[in-house]
Design a protein around this motif. Structure first.
Motif, PDB file in Angstrom:
ATOM      1  N   ILE A  98      48.784  69.840  24.103  1.00  0.00           N
ATOM      2  CA  ILE A  98      49.149  68.816  25.099  1.00  0.00           C
ATOM      3  C   ILE A  98      47.941  68.547  25.992  1.00  0.00           C
ATOM      4  N   GLY A  99      47.339  67.365  25.886  1.00  0.00           N
ATOM      5  CA  GLY A  99      46.251  66.987  26.787  1.00  0.00           C
ATOM      6  C   GLY A  99      44.891  66.995  26.117  1.00  0.00           C
ATOM      7  N   GLY A 100      44.206  65.844  26.134  1.00  0.00           N
ATOM      8  CA  GLY A 100      42.890  65.734  25.489  1.00  0.00           C
ATOM      9  C   GLY A 100      41.743  65.863  26.466  1.00  0.00           C
ATOM     10  N   ILE A 123      48.587  65.594  21.561  1.00  0.00           N
ATOM     11  CA  ILE A 123      49.299  64.533  22.283  1.00  0.00           C
ATOM     12  C   ILE A 123      48.615  64.362  23.630  1.00  0.00           C
ATOM     13  N   THR A 124      48.163  63.159  23.893  1.00  0.00           N
ATOM     14  CA  THR A 124      47.489  62.943  25.173  1.00  0.00           C
ATOM     15  C   THR A 124      47.907  61.595  25.752  1.00  0.00           C
ATOM     16  N   GLN A 125      47.908  61.515  27.064  1.00  0.00           N
ATOM     17  CA  GLN A 125      48.439  60.317  27.719  1.00  0.00           C
ATOM     18  C   GLN A 125      47.669  59.062  27.353  1.00  0.00           C
ATOM     19  N   ASN A 126      46.333  59.232  27.215  1.00  0.00           N
ATOM     20  CA  ASN A 126      45.518  58.066  26.909  1.00  0.00           C
ATOM     21  C   ASN A 126      44.292  58.477  26.092  1.00  0.00           C
ATOM     22  N   SER A 154      26.014  80.285  35.585  1.00  0.00           N
ATOM     23  CA  SER A 154      27.110  80.937  34.837  1.00  0.00           C
ATOM     24  C   SER A 154      27.884  79.942  33.952  1.00  0.00           C
ATOM     25  N   LYS A 155      27.995  78.692  34.374  1.00  0.00           N
ATOM     26  CA  LYS A 155      28.694  77.694  33.556  1.00  0.00           C
ATOM     27  C   LYS A 155      27.849  77.331  32.330  1.00  0.00           C
ATOM     28  N   GLY A 156      26.527  77.277  32.527  1.00  0.00           N
ATOM     29  CA  GLY A 156      25.632  77.026  31.399  1.00  0.00           C
ATOM     30  C   GLY A 156      25.767  78.143  30.360  1.00  0.00           C
ATOM     31  N   ASP A 169      51.065  59.714  24.090  1.00  0.00           N
ATOM     32  CA  ASP A 169      52.384  59.825  24.722  1.00  0.00           C
ATOM     33  C   ASP A 169      52.258  60.877  25.825  1.00  0.00           C
ATOM     34  N   THR A 170      53.334  61.077  26.581  1.00  0.00           N
ATOM     35  CA  THR A 170      53.311  62.109  27.618  1.00  0.00           C
ATOM     36  C   THR A 170      54.411  63.123  27.314  1.00  0.00           C
ATOM     37  N   VAL A 171      54.032  64.387  27.236  1.00  0.00           N
ATOM     38  CA  VAL A 171      55.036  65.432  26.989  1.00  0.00           C
ATOM     39  C   VAL A 171      55.790  65.696  28.289  1.00  0.00           C
ATOM     40  N   ALA A 197      50.152  60.086  36.660  1.00  0.00           N
ATOM     41  CA  ALA A 197      50.442  61.527  36.571  1.00  0.00           C
ATOM     42  C   ALA A 197      51.374  61.774  35.386  1.00  0.00           C
ATOM     43  N   ALA A 198      51.466  63.034  34.966  1.00  0.00           N
ATOM     44  CA  ALA A 198      52.409  63.403  33.894  1.00  0.00           C
ATOM     45  C   ALA A 198      53.651  63.988  34.561  1.00  0.00           C
ATOM     46  N   PHE A 199      54.731  63.234  34.487  1.00  0.00           N
ATOM     47  CA  PHE A 199      55.953  63.672  35.169  1.00  0.00           C
ATOM     48  C   PHE A 199      56.861  64.449  34.217  1.00  0.00           C
ATOM     49  N   ALA A 221      45.904  76.661  28.784  1.00  0.00           N
ATOM     50  CA  ALA A 221      44.444  76.734  28.942  1.00  0.00           C
ATOM     51  C   ALA A 221      43.944  75.684  29.922  1.00  0.00           C
ATOM     52  N   GLY A 222      42.873  76.024  30.627  1.00  0.00           N
ATOM     53  CA  GLY A 222      42.190  75.043  31.473  1.00  0.00           C
ATOM     54  C   GLY A 222      42.730  74.998  32.891  1.00  0.00           C
ATOM     55  N   GLN A 223      42.552  73.829  33.493  1.00  0.00           N
ATOM     56  CA  GLN A 223      42.918  73.651  34.907  1.00  0.00           C
ATOM     57  C   GLN A 223      44.392  73.994  35.163  1.00  0.00           C
TER      58      GLN A 223
HETATM   59  C1  LIG Z   1      39.480  64.653  41.554  1.00  0.00           C
HETATM   60  C2  LIG Z   1      38.909  65.769  40.753  1.00  0.00           C
HETATM   61  C3  LIG Z   1      37.897  66.528  41.260  1.00  0.00           C
HETATM   62  C4  LIG Z   1      37.358  67.573  40.548  1.00  0.00           C
HETATM   63  N1  LIG Z   1      36.322  68.267  41.074  1.00  0.00           N
HETATM   64  C5  LIG Z   1      35.731  69.235  40.361  1.00  0.00           C
HETATM   65  C6  LIG Z   1      34.582  69.911  40.857  1.00  0.00           C
HETATM   66  O1  LIG Z   1      34.106  69.635  41.930  1.00  0.00           O
HETATM   67  N2  LIG Z   1      34.041  70.883  40.133  1.00  0.00           N
HETATM   68  C7  LIG Z   1      34.545  71.225  38.935  1.00  0.00           C
HETATM   69  O2  LIG Z   1      34.010  72.111  38.298  1.00  0.00           O
HETATM   70  N3  LIG Z   1      35.613  70.607  38.458  1.00  0.00           N
HETATM   71  C8  LIG Z   1      36.205  69.611  39.142  1.00  0.00           C
HETATM   72  N4  LIG Z   1      37.282  68.960  38.660  1.00  0.00           N
HETATM   73  C9  LIG Z   1      37.918  69.563  37.620  1.00  0.00           C
HETATM   74  C10 LIG Z   1      37.541  69.160  36.230  1.00  0.00           C
HETATM   75  O3  LIG Z   1      37.713  67.811  36.062  1.00  0.00           O
HETATM   76  C11 LIG Z   1      38.508  69.933  35.442  1.00  0.00           C
HETATM   77  O4  LIG Z   1      38.341  71.311  35.706  1.00  0.00           O
HETATM   78  C12 LIG Z   1      38.432  69.753  33.982  1.00  0.00           C
HETATM   79  O5  LIG Z   1      38.431  68.398  33.632  1.00  0.00           O
HETATM   80  C13 LIG Z   1      39.666  70.448  33.437  1.00  0.00           C
HETATM   81  O6  LIG Z   1      39.770  70.248  32.087  1.00  0.00           O
HETATM   82  P1  LIG Z   1      41.199  70.305  31.438  1.00  0.00           P
HETATM   83  O7  LIG Z   1      40.997  70.160  29.991  1.00  0.00           O
HETATM   84  O8  LIG Z   1      41.908  71.497  31.919  1.00  0.00           O
HETATM   85  O9  LIG Z   1      41.975  69.049  32.018  1.00  0.00           O
HETATM   86  P2  LIG Z   1      41.603  67.507  32.164  1.00  0.00           P
HETATM   87  O10 LIG Z   1      40.187  67.268  31.893  1.00  0.00           O
HETATM   88  O11 LIG Z   1      42.170  67.110  33.464  1.00  0.00           O
HETATM   89  O12 LIG Z   1      42.439  66.848  30.998  1.00  0.00           O
HETATM   90  C14 LIG Z   1      43.822  66.890  30.940  1.00  0.00           C
HETATM   91  C15 LIG Z   1      44.288  65.858  29.945  1.00  0.00           C
HETATM   92  O13 LIG Z   1      45.637  66.108  29.632  1.00  0.00           O
HETATM   93  C16 LIG Z   1      46.376  64.890  29.636  1.00  0.00           C
HETATM   94  N5  LIG Z   1      47.756  65.262  29.957  1.00  0.00           N
HETATM   95  C17 LIG Z   1      48.182  65.903  31.062  1.00  0.00           C
HETATM   96  N6  LIG Z   1      49.504  66.127  31.015  1.00  0.00           N
HETATM   97  C18 LIG Z   1      49.936  65.608  29.842  1.00  0.00           C
HETATM   98  C19 LIG Z   1      51.209  65.529  29.242  1.00  0.00           C
HETATM   99  N7  LIG Z   1      52.280  66.042  29.829  1.00  0.00           N
HETATM  100  N8  LIG Z   1      51.301  64.896  28.055  1.00  0.00           N
HETATM  101  C20 LIG Z   1      50.215  64.376  27.437  1.00  0.00           C
HETATM  102  N9  LIG Z   1      48.973  64.450  27.979  1.00  0.00           N
HETATM  103  C21 LIG Z   1      48.830  65.055  29.161  1.00  0.00           C
HETATM  104  C22 LIG Z   1      45.699  64.066  30.702  1.00  0.00           C
HETATM  105  O14 LIG Z   1      45.966  62.712  30.524  1.00  0.00           O
HETATM  106  C23 LIG Z   1      44.240  64.445  30.488  1.00  0.00           C
HETATM  107  O15 LIG Z   1      43.644  63.627  29.525  1.00  0.00           O
HETATM  108  C24 LIG Z   1      37.854  67.885  39.323  1.00  0.00           C
HETATM  109  C25 LIG Z   1      38.888  67.127  38.799  1.00  0.00           C
HETATM  110  C26 LIG Z   1      39.410  66.065  39.504  1.00  0.00           C
HETATM  111  C27 LIG Z   1      40.512  65.257  38.913  1.00  0.00           C
END
Ligand SMILES: Cc1cc2nc3c(=O)[nH]c(=O)nc-3n(C[C@H](O)[C@H](O)[C@H](O)COP(=O)(O)OP(=O)(O)OC[C@H]3O[C@@H](n4cnc5c(N)ncnc54)[C@H](O)[C@@H]3O)c2cc1C
Length: 592
Positions: A8-10, A31-34, A51-53, A119-121, A179-181, A367-369
């Motif tokens: 879920i999420g690209g 599956i990703t919203q866009n 460290s990120k590098g 689509d949105t899950v 947002a994904a609701f 995984a991820g944020q």
């Molecule tokens: C405003 C903002 C500020 C940020 N500032 C920083 C910063 O200063 N430093 C830093 O290191 N990082 C920052 N980030 C964070 C960084 O963008 C994220 O850490 C990184 O993109 C996370 O990757 P991810 O794959 O977890 O999620 P994202 O890159 O957010 O991707 C998530 C994807 O999942 C899709 N998705 C979500 N829910 C669903 C669902 N239910 N169904 C289908 N698709 C879905 C979304 O459409 C999106 O494409 C910031 C992000 C934002 C938005």
């Protein structure tokens, strides 16, 4: 089942997860919203850094994609901390944002066995058998029900996301993206500990309205590849960054309008990261400082927009215009996109095993944020681990759990699943105990053989790796023979001795560093080996710690929350004392 796995999420996590699953031969639906937003760099147009590098290079060594993506589109490259020790040096590159996203999309679109669906899950489909809950698939906003026994969530900042710009707020995951609701609340109903976090981003301004003539220019270095498999390395034209500073006038404008900040006014409830403060935070928290750095970073070769690094803000737009225009060189800067804050749902990562599988829902990985981390690299690392472990589960094989001395990726996952995340978690070199072992240039020897065992490294690539190891051994002999002690000596030797010039410079530098720091490296390895012993003692996730007499009430509660899988992990839980570990050691011996 419709698919072996659903991701879920690209975003950065979802890209790595879906590529790993399908590269390992399992059918995967992303599956990703866009789809247009696959691999979007939401904030800073840069990859890597301290460290990120190292993480990017580790992701590459473990068979991931991120390094190859940035190699295709870097427009400035630098090694940070060049003047300091090798343990804290790391590569960082500015990315052409559009090119990065296009490369990411092309990588997933061209991957065999990987299907993309827009689509949105909204819900997870689950079932319960003999007291074990497991995931059975997903339901989407447009009414699809898609079945799979394995689901990886990587929803970034989108779950019930809400953005804030002063008095304005809107239900969006990023500015301009819905947002994904549903899913956040569905996870709450399923018993997950779901919290709210917030992050923020600065305004982007039109580059042709910036007066660069009064700023300090920051050129990059000779570009170098992040990927150890650098055949795909393509160098685009390189652009400089620019440095300017806020002034006391900037700070005055911010202070006078602080009551209009959604953060200070109490509109934002989610917790933000202390280490990545907004400009209003910096001004309010450090009133004695009369200026802060601002880096002007290009967003790409074919866009006029530039990123104002150092100025994240969610103040109202009229205030953003005023404080930005008070900065030297930005007097006439025109805002293209305002800065904003975003608040979103995240899963407490204590709900996850170090495999990134959920403790409460079998087959569900996250995984991820969504796990409380922040940053593209942290997200990519978790996506790759979750993808690999989803496959390991389908294969009936034990999960890949990297140790803290194996990789920054190991530190990241261990910290998240042992300590939880009360605020967005970002990697720092200081979080790693074994920094000299975790140098970015050694990521391939640390991880590539494991990726090969898992099936993520092709025969060709593995052959190239073996040749490199042979080369490193040969260089070591040569260096011993010539009694070379310092990397700076290479320059002289390259001109006079063809035995040296036949090898890539990067390999020569690596061997010299290894030799120069061998004493410290050996010491770190000995300490790591001791810690590994504690990680070799397994604890059962089924253990009910309330039944172990002698443990303090605090220890029982914490151990029951984390459910550590090893004695080492138990020892890293804050508040667990030596006495508790001694009791757990006895308990684990009895169990065996
Ligand atoms: C405003 C903002 C500020 C940020 N500032 C920083 C910063 O200063 N430093 C830093 O290191 N990082 C920052 N980030 C964070 C960084 O963008 C994220 O850490 C990184 O993109 C996370 O990757 P991810 O794959 O977890 O999620 P994202 O890159 O957010 O991707 C998530 C994807 O999942 C899709 N998705 C979500 N829910 C669903 C669902 N239910 N169904 C289908 N698709 C879905 C979304 O459409 C999106 O494409 C910031 C992000 C934002 C938005």
């Amino acid at each position: 089942m419709d698919y072996d796995c659903i991701v879920i999420g690209g975003g950065h996590a979802g890209i790595e997860a879906s590529l790993a699953v399908s590269r390992l031969g399992f059918s995967c639906l992303l599956i990703t919203q866009n789809p247009d937003c696959i691999g979007a760099l939401s904030c800073n147009p840069a990859v890597g850094g301290l460290s990120k590098g190292n993480i990017v290079r580790e992701v590459d060594a473990l068979g991931g994609e991120m390094a190859k993506l940035i190699d295709k589109c870097m427009i400035q490259y630098r090694v940070l901390n060049r003047s300091r020790g090798p343990a804290v040096q790391a590569p960082r590159a500015q990315a052409d944002k559009e090119a990065y996203s296009a490369a990411a999309r092309s990588a997933v679109e061209s991957q065999k066995g990987l299907t993309i669906f827009m689509d949105t899950v909204t819900d997870l489909i689950t079932s319960e058998l003999s007291g074990v809950s497991s995931v059975q698939g997903v339901a989407t906003a447009r009414g699809h029900r898609i079945s799979s026994n394995t689901v990886i969530l990587s929803a970034g900042t989108f779950l019930e996301g809400k953005i804030f710009i002063g008095e304005y707020d809107a239900p969006q995951g990023r500015l301009g993206e819905e947002a994904a609701f549903g899913l956040g609340n569905n996870l709450r109903r399923l018993g997950f500990k779901v919290g709210r976090l917030k992050t923020g981003t600065p305004a982007r301004v039109a580059g042709n309205t910036v007066d660069y003539s009064v700023m300090e220019k920051q050129e990059g270095e000779e570009p170098a590849a992040f990927s150890f498999d650098s055949e795909q390395f393509a160098i685009l034209p390189q652009l400089p960054c620019w440095i300017t500073f806020t002034r006391s006038e900037t700070h005055r404008i911010i202070r006078e309008n602080i009551h209009r900040s959604p953060l200070y006014g109490g509109k934002i409830k989610g917790t933000g990261a202390r280490y990545c403060p907004s400009i209003e935070d910096k001004v309010m928290r450090f009133p004695d400082r009369n200026r802060h750095h601002v880096f002007i970073e290009p967003e790409g070769l074919y866009t006029n927009e530039v990123y104002l690094n150092g100025l994240p803000s969610s103040l109202p737009e009229d205030v953003q215009v005023k404080f930005i225009n008070s900065i030297k060189g930005l007097e006439n800067a025109a805002i293209v996109r305002p800065g904003y804050a975003v608040e979103y749902d995240y899963i407490n990562p204590l709900d996850l095993y170090p495999s990134l599988e959920s403790k409460r829902l079998s087959g569900f990985f996250s995984a991820g944020q969504t796990n409380g981390s922040s940053g593209y690299e942290e997200a990519a690392a978790q996506g790759l681990i979750a993808g690999i472990n989803a496959v390991q589960k389908m294969r009936g094989q034990p999960p890949l759990v990297l140790g803290r001395a194996d990789a920054y990726m190991g530190v990241l996952v261990d910290d998240l699943t042992t300590l939880g995340a009360e605020e967005p978690y970002r990697m720092f070199t200081s979080r790693a105990e074994h920094r000299l072992i975790l140098r970015h240039d050694t990521a391939d020897t640390r991880l590539l053989p494991r990726a090969r065992e898992l099936g993520l490294i092709s025969d060709d690539r593995f052959e190239r790796f073996k040749k490199k190891i042979e080369g490193l051994d040969a260089i070591q002999e040569l260096i011993k023979l010539n009694k070379i002690k310092r990397p700076e000596q290479i320059e002289d030797l390259l001109t006079i001795d063809s035995n040296f010039s036949q090898w890539p410079r990067e390999w020569l530098e690596r061997v010299i560093l290894d030799m120069k720091y061998s004493g410290y490296i050996e010491k770190e390895k000995r300490i790591a080996a001791k810690l590994e012993k504690a990680d070799a003692v397994k604890l059962s996730p089924e253990t009910d710690y309330t039944s172990i007499s002698g443990l303090s009430a605090e220890a029982k509660e914490k151990l029951n929350t984390v459910k550590p899988l090893t004695l080492g992990q138990a020892a890293r839980i804050p508040g667990i004392r030596q006495g508790d570990i001694a009791l757990l050691t006895i308990h684990s011996r009895r169990r065996h």
